[in-house]
Design an enzyme around this catalytic site. Structure first.
Site, PDB file in Angstrom:
ATOM      1  N   HIS A 112       1.074  -1.577   0.213  1.00 21.46           N
ATOM      2  CA  HIS A 112      -0.203  -0.096  -0.098  1.00 21.46           C
ATOM      3  C   HIS A 112       0.757   1.190  -0.096  1.00 21.46           C
ATOM      4  CE1 HIS A 112       0.490  -0.235   4.818  1.00 21.46           C
ATOM      5  NE2 HIS A 112       0.090   1.471   4.160  1.00 21.46           N
ATOM      6  N   ASP A 142       0.654  -7.273   1.805  1.00 20.79           N
ATOM      7  CA  ASP A 142       0.427  -6.374   1.751  1.00 20.79           C
ATOM      8  C   ASP A 142       2.526  -6.381   1.757  1.00 20.79           C
ATOM      9  OD1 ASP A 142       0.056  -3.572   1.847  1.00 20.79           O
ATOM     10  OD2 ASP A 142      -0.025  -3.739   3.766  1.00 20.79           O
ATOM     11  N   GLY A 219       3.319   6.978   7.964  1.00 24.10           N
ATOM     12  CA  GLY A 219       3.963   7.513   7.418  1.00 24.10           C
ATOM     13  C   GLY A 219       5.302   5.868   8.315  1.00 24.10           C
ATOM     14  N   ASN A 220       5.161   5.240   9.429  1.00 19.58           N
ATOM     15  CA  ASN A 220       5.858   4.032   9.906  1.00 19.58           C
ATOM     16  C   ASN A 220       5.316   2.616   9.038  1.00 19.58           C
ATOM     17  OD1 ASN A 220       5.947   5.428  12.814  1.00 19.58           O
ATOM     18  ND2 ASN A 220       7.065   4.358  12.310  1.00 19.58           N
ATOM     19  N   SER A 221       4.154   2.664   7.911  1.00 21.30           N
ATOM     20  CA  SER A 221       4.125   1.556   6.832  1.00 21.30           C
ATOM     21  C   SER A 221       4.816   1.242   6.440  1.00 21.30           C
ATOM     22  CB  SER A 221       2.919   1.936   6.053  1.00 21.30           C
ATOM     23  OG  SER A 221       1.600   2.268   6.808  1.00 21.30           O
ATOM     24  N   THR A 237       2.939  -1.687   9.405  1.00 21.28           N
ATOM     25  CA  THR A 237       2.030  -2.219   7.514  1.00 21.28           C
ATOM     26  C   THR A 237       1.092  -1.343   8.651  1.00 21.28           C
ATOM     27  OG1 THR A 237       1.064  -3.846   6.557  1.00 21.28           O
ATOM     28  CG2 THR A 237       0.709  -4.375   8.926  1.00 21.28           C
ATOM     29  N   ILE A 239      -2.309   0.200  11.965  1.00 20.77           N
ATOM     30  CA  ILE A 239      -2.570   0.686  13.032  1.00 20.77           C
ATOM     31  C   ILE A 239      -4.263  -0.395  13.638  1.00 20.77           C
ATOM     32  CG2 ILE A 239      -0.917   1.521  13.637  1.00 20.77           C
ATOM     33  CD1 ILE A 239      -2.556   4.358  13.217  1.00 20.77           C
ATOM     34  N   LEU A 276      -5.650 -26.092  -1.957  1.00 17.80           N
ATOM     35  CA  LEU A 276      -6.703 -27.580  -1.836  1.00 17.80           C
ATOM     36  C   LEU A 276      -7.805 -27.677  -2.869  1.00 17.80           C
ATOM     37  CD1 LEU A 276      -6.744 -27.592   2.135  1.00 17.80           C
ATOM     38  CD2 LEU A 276      -5.014 -29.100   0.289  1.00 17.80           C
ATOM     39  N   GLY A 277      -7.917 -27.094  -3.266  1.00 16.42           N
ATOM     40  CA  GLY A 277      -8.915 -26.401  -4.520  1.00 16.42           C
ATOM     41  C   GLY A 277     -10.416 -26.739  -3.595  1.00 16.42           C
TER      42      GLY A 277
END
Length: 465
Positions: A112, A142, A219-221, A237, A239, A276-277
């Site tokens: 993201h 992500d 901004g920490n992402s 990633t 919060i 696994l389907g």
């Protein structure tokens, strides 16, 4: 409070005296000690001198078409003399990243942060700004990998996140609110968090988050979560916050996931997942009663795909899956999460309950076979587009339609506003649920091909002339 020049030294001395247990007024200098009991005062500084040079700031620019139901109509554009090319606006975003391979310049960050960006700039701690090359992204976890070319890079060593325990101390490093590199500390608050909204689309994706109370803010992402040895244990990633700011509940993607995803992105540019389907359903108390089960633990198999891993393992509709690799299965989401986080070709052990008898079944996750077709075979106006049926994972999230897996830049469809990862959910006023339905409807609308398209922001009409 008064800041008289004689007051501050007295206050400092008083506080220092309180720390070391010396009464104020004693003749020797009252300063904070370098050691306590012969041991140096604890500090994270020595560890951070090794970590912070590897944490970078990432800024992106993305050109987005401005859509307007009225002015996007070709006849309206012609009447007002507007250009045929749709209007665009430039969106900018800020995030963080972590250098994990100094020799090759690989930077781990979030999808993201960089997904869909046209320009990526990476700023190092020493002030150098470099152009970033996007190696690949994986929206379902992500995770993204960016490559930079520079000398004297420093990488963070990777730790085995599976050895983390609740209560371990961790440190988050990133660039919150664009303030500049910032360090916060806390502990591991919980492990194995899942079922949370994704920062990409609101869906849960494949999750096994580390939860921490180390402050994580916008901004920490993409920044680093490290242990006290300065080893990377996770990529920050998202919060959980009603206000948008840190409230002590942040999440990081563990290195056990990012390492596997990065290896596939570097090798293939995308993640190849096994399946696994199976079609399954979470067991509710009502279903447990109908199936005469002792409790409502596990998931019930409602369908088995032809020539799937599950079919080869002998699974049948009506089977109840109780465990996967020795761990209890409590919901359909847990099964889907486990499938998505295991690499293609992984062997899994399933606990199966059939006709009141328990057994163990082995299966190997295989690539899901999805029907696909090039757009020009459906309609000449769709040249440059590749369509495919949705995966079982997508359908299990309640999605329907046909996936757009690729769009050739500059094609008629691209200029109309189609892009990879969009879903075509209708043609004209006809709902589309499969590629077979799209094949039959694409050529019906001869003058104007009107598609109903859905993405993370909602649904819209796209007219392809």
């Amino acid at each position: 409070m008064s800041q008289h020049p004689r007051f501050l030294p007295w206050l400092t001395g008083l506080l220092a005296a309180a720390v070391i247990g010396i009464a104020p007024g004693v003749g020797r200098a009252a300063t904070l000690p370098a050691t306590v009991g012969g041991q140096p005062m604890p500090s994270l500084a020595p560890m951070l001198t090794r970590v912070t040079p590897a944490v970078v700031n990432i800024s992106t620019k993305t050109r987005v078409q401005v859509r307007d139901a009225y002015f996007d109509d070709p006849m309206v554009r012609q009447f007002f003399g507007l250009p045929a090319t749709p209007r665009e606006r430039v969106e900018q975003s800020l995030g963080s990243g972590v250098i994990v391979d100094a020799a090759k310049g690989y930077v781990l960050t979030n999808n993201h942060v960089v997904g869909g960006a046209d320009d990526i700039s990476v700023t190092l701690q020493d002030g150098r700004t470099l152009k970033g090359k996007l190696i690949g992204t994986d929206p379902d976890t992500d995770v993204a990998v960016v490559q930079i070319a520079a000398n004297n890079l420093q990488a963070v060593p990777l730790a085995d996140s599976s050895r983390l325990q609740v209560g371990d101390y961790v440190v988050a490093v990133g660039d919150p609110f664009g303030l500049g590199q910032t360090v916060t500390a806390g502990i591991v608050s919980a492990l194995g968090r899942s079922g949370l909204g994704s920062p990409n689309s609101g869906s849960s994706g494949f999750q096994n988050f580390i939860q921490t109370d180390a402050s994580i803010n916008p901004g920490n992402s993409g920044g680093a979560l490290v242990n006290l040895r300065g080893e990377l244990v996770g990529i920050n990633t998202m919060i959980f916050s009603p206000s948008g700011g840190n409230v002590g509940i942040g999440f990081a993607i563990p290195t056990a996931i990012t390492t596997e995803v990065m290896a596939q992105l570097v090798a293939h540019g995308k993640v190849q997942r096994g399946s696994l389907g199976l079609q399954t359903q979470t067991i509710t108390p009502r279903i447990a009663q109908l199936l005469k089960l002792k409790d409502d633990n596990g998931v019930v198999v409602t369908g088995v795909g032809n020539d799937s891993a599950a079919a080869r393992a002998g699974l049948q509709p009506g089977d109840v899956l109780t465990t996967l690799n020795g761990k209890p299965l409590r919901s359909e989401q847990e099964l889907r999460n486990a499938e998505g986080l295991l690499p293609l070709g992984s062997a899994v052990q399933l606990g199966v309950l059939r006709d009141g008898h328990s057994r163990q079944v082995s299966a190997t996750l295989s690539a899901e076979k999805l029907d696909s077709v090039d757009g020009d075979k459906l309609d000449p106006r769709l040249a440059g587009v590749r369509f495919s049926d949705l995966s079982e994972s997508q359908r299990s999230q309640g999605l329907y339609g046909v996936a757009i897996s690729a769009v050739q830049p500059g094609s008629r469809a691209a200029r109309a506003g189609l892009s990879a990862d969009d879903l075509v959910i209708g043609v004209g006023n006809q709902r589309i649920t499969s590629l077979r339905m799209l094949r039959g409807l694409a050529n019906v609308h001869v003058r104007q091909l009107v598609l109903v398209v859905a993405d993370a922001d909602g649904s819209r009409y796209v007219v392809v002339n």
